[in-house]
Structure formats: C-alpha cells, structure tokens
Design a protein around this motif. Structure first.
Motif: not given
Ligand code: HEC
Ligand SMILES: [Cu+2]
Length: 413
Positions: A177-180, A219-221, A246-250
C-alpha cells in the motif's frame, strides 16, 4: 620524421576527443543520465527511508568535497610555488626538512574530528530512523515477509490469511500500500541474499537462521525495481523483483483478487471474454532479451493492464493446459491454489498471469516469453532450479503442449 610523429599524436588526440565528444553526445540524448535517474537510482528516491539514506550520502559528499578542494588547493599551491625554476635550482640540494608545525598538526586533527562529527550526526540519526518504523507510525504499519531463494523472492502477507491455506503468498512482485510504512521481515531459504529496492530502501541481508527486517514506504503509487544485492550464485545478477505500490483502494482490490483461488476459465456459450482495459493504450517496442519498453513508459498502467483477463481466451486450450500442469510435474514444485497444485519449491503461480515479469524480474510475462521459459528455463536464466527437476527428468513437451500451458498460465489472473 617529426611531422609524422606530430601527425600520429594529433590523430591519437583527435580520436580521444572524438570518443569523448561521442560519449557526451550519446549521454546528452539520455535525459536520465544527467538526472542520475534509472530503475535502480539511489539519487531519485520515492520514499522517506531512501530519502534519509540519500541525505547522509550528500552530507558525506559535501564534506569530502570541501576536504578535497582544501587539500588539492594546498598541494597545487605548494607544487607550483616551490618547484625548481631553473637548472641550478633543480640540481641544488633540497633544504633541510622540518618536522612539522605543532599548531598546524593540532589544527588538522581538530579539523578531521570536526569533519567526522559533521558526518556522524546525520549518519547516526539516519541509522536510527531507517532501523524501524517511527513510534507514531507503528499503528499504521503493514507487515510482509520476504524470503530469498536461489534465484527468486517469495512474499508472504501474514495479515491476509486464507482459510485452510495460511498467509497469502506471492512471488517476485511485492505489492504494497502506498503512503503507509511497510515492515518487511527478511528471511532466506538457502544462502545469503540481500533485499534492496534502491528508490525505496535497502539493503538488508537475508541471512540463514537470522530474523532481519527493514521498513520502507512509497510516497505515491508506483512501480519500482528491486534487486538481490549479495552475490548468491549463478543467476545472482538477474535475481530481481518489482515493487508495486498501490492506492488504498487498489490495494484492497488486489488483496481481494489474490486471496481468491486461481481463476477457472469455463465461459458459458455466447458469453463475451472480457477485454484488457489498458493493454491497447500504446504500442510498445521489444528488444531481444524479451523486455518491452512499456514498463519504462507507463510502468504502473502496464502492470494494471496485466490484472485483466487476456483478449480472446480459448477455454478448451486452457483446460488442456491445466491438465498438463498436473501431469508434467509442474504441480510438484508450484502451487496453484484451488487447482490442486501445492508444490512449494518454486514461486506460487496462483495468479501468475497478473504479474508483469517472469523469473524474478528477468523477462516480460507474455505468451512468447512464457513459452521460451517453459521450453528451456536454463537457457533463459543460467543455473535456475526449474530445469533441474523438469527437463533433467526427461519431461518433454510438444509444441501444442507448450501453447496449452502458456494459455493456462496466462489465464491465472
Ligand atoms: C523442480 C521444480 C520445478 C518444476 C518441476 C517446475 N518448475 Fe517452474 N519454477 C521453478 C523454480 C525454482 C522457479 C524460479 C526460477 C527462478 O526464477 O530462478 C520456477 C519458475 C517458474 C515460472 C516463473 C514464475 C515467476 O514468478 O516468475 C513459471 C511460469 C513456471 N516456473 C512454470 C512452470 C511450468 C509450466 C512447469 C511444468 C512444465 C514448471 N514450472 C515446472 C521450479 C520448478
Ligand atoms: Cu540472491
């Protein structure tokens, strides 16, 4: 005589100059060369851990540059100022040598200590920071276990448990997951490997009988290149992997897809096969090693395109491939969850059709390269262990069987 030697030397310099010019011209075309970017650049970073490591690198660079200029400057000054200016001086006995100036020596010791302190402070801060996820981010941390095999990577997701099977297991493509913050437990099944994603973090060794770990964050997808960074035998140089953030949803979608069993292709009559949604976006070039440039131009989009079923699937062929997978020893080394294959010595192939690359990031995952891999893995990747249990046991595949196996593997999305 003189003229000819002059000419040869001009020719030599001319060639050197031309070579230099050509080099500048060639590299001038390469934007990434000047930006110092590339798949495995540590200068263009994409996450806080790699950024912290880059900062330490820059501090060291600047400090050593200052030292270089000072020492080089004094050396150049002394060389010019005290050189012999005529023949008499050249022949003269050198003046009596001193034993140094205590003040200068003390000053130099002080300056060295200062330089080391300037480097040590950010280095220690960096070591503490990169060692483990900061306290305030711990609650948000996602955990994954990476295991090195000669010459590929296994990834396990302990928080995604599948009833009756255990943790979700994939190979060669680490989806995060990106951003985590992601904490990665680092293990090996055989020799020492090393886990390295230059743009995100690294390196930490995968040591036998030792529970290492590291953390990283994108930082980003994005789509990132990883590499085993510890010599580990024949195919060490091509023991690579990819990291897909990936973004949280993806990411949630991906987990849902991966935790479900392998796809079964049995289209009902009259049903249309779903179309790949991104695949037709561009046309891509391919080089002889089997890698297209689509992962250079639009890597994440190209990867996402792989998540959708291929166009024009042939259900009969796929069923034939599925049977061959069981009868041609493939199932003894590979797991395809839901299809009765539970081997563990090779990468998990439950969703192999959805990966962008094959054989640990070596060749692109497409029909042509899959077939090349199945036919003779040893010629694609020297020494790899698939050839041993399969071709060496005299398992031979006909052209039709290869095509059926490829169709089957490609259907495993
Ligand atoms: C002796 C065990 C063994 C057998 C039998 C075997 N494989 Fe493999 N396979 C491996 C190993 C090990 C790898 C990883 C090689 C590497 O990248 O170093 C692999 C890699 C692969 C990959 C690439 C996976 C990835 O994540 O990139 C595919 C696809 C594959 N095998 C298909 C097959 C098929 C189809 C058969 C049967 C015809 C088969 N294998 C038989 C051990 C085996
Ligand atoms: Cu390795």
């Amino acid at each position: 005589m003189r003229l000819s030697s002059l000419l040869t030397s001009t020719a030599r310099w001319g060639r050197a100059g031309f070579a230099l010019g050509a080099l500048a011209l060639l590299s001038g075309c390469d934007y990434n060369f000047w930006r110092m970017d590339g798949h495995q650049s540590t200068i263009t970073v994409a996450g806080p851990v790699a950024r912290s490591q880059l900062e330490v690198f820059y501090v060291t660079c600047w400090v050593t540059l200052v030292i270089f200029i000072l020492v080089g400057g004094v050396l150049a000054y002394a060389t010019l100022k005290f050189r012999a200016k005529n023949e008499a001086e050249e022949k003269a006995v050198p003046p009596e040598q001193g034993h140094g100036n205590p003040l200068i020596e003390l000053g130099l010791i002080g300056a060295s200590v200062l330089a080391l302190v300037i480097i040590a402070i950010p280095t220690l801060k960096g070591i503490w920071y990169t060692y483990d996820v900061p306290e305030d981010r711990k609650a948000d941390t996602y955990e994954i276990t990476a295991t090195g095999y000669q010459w590929w990577f296994k990834f396990e997701y302990p928080s995604e448990q599948i009833a009756g099977t255990g943790a979700l297991t994939t190979g060669n493509e680490l989806v995060i997951p990106a951003g985590r913050p992601v904490r990665i437990n680092i293990r090996t099944i055989d020799v020492i490997h090393s886990f390295w994603v230059p743009k995100l973090a690294g390196k930490v060794d995968m040591m036998p009988n030792r529970a290492n770990f590291l953390w990283l964050q994108a930082d980003e997808p994005g789509y990132f290149w990883g590499q085993c960074a510890e010599y580990c035998g024949d195919s060490h140089a091509v023991m690579r992997f990819r990291v897909i953030a990936l973004s949280p949803k993806d990411f949630a979608d991906w987990v849902a897809q991966q935790t479900s069993p392998a796809r079964n292709v049995t289209p009902k009559p009259g049903e249309e096969t779903p179309k790949a949604q991104f695949a037709s976006l561009r046309t891509f070039k391919q080089n002889e090693t089997g890698i297209t440039d689509k992962y250079e131009i639009a890597p994440l989009e190209a990867w996402k395109a792989k998540q959708f079923p291929e166009k024009g699937e042939n259900a009969a062929l796929i069923a034939q491939g599925k049977a061959l997978f069981a009868s041609k020893t493939c199932a003894s080394c590979h797991e395809v969850r839901g299809h009765g294959a539970a081997g563990i010595s090779g990468p998990n192939l439950t969703h192999i059709g959805a990966r962008s690359m094959l054989a640990a990031g070596l060749i692109e995952n497409n029909a042509e390269q899959l077939r090349r891999w199945i036919r003779d893995p040893g010629s694609v990747k020297p020494g790899n262990k698939m050839a041993k249990g399969y071709l060496d046991n005299n398992i031979k595949l006909t052209n039709e069987e290869e095509v059926a196996l490829v169709a089957y593997l490609q259907s495993l999305k």
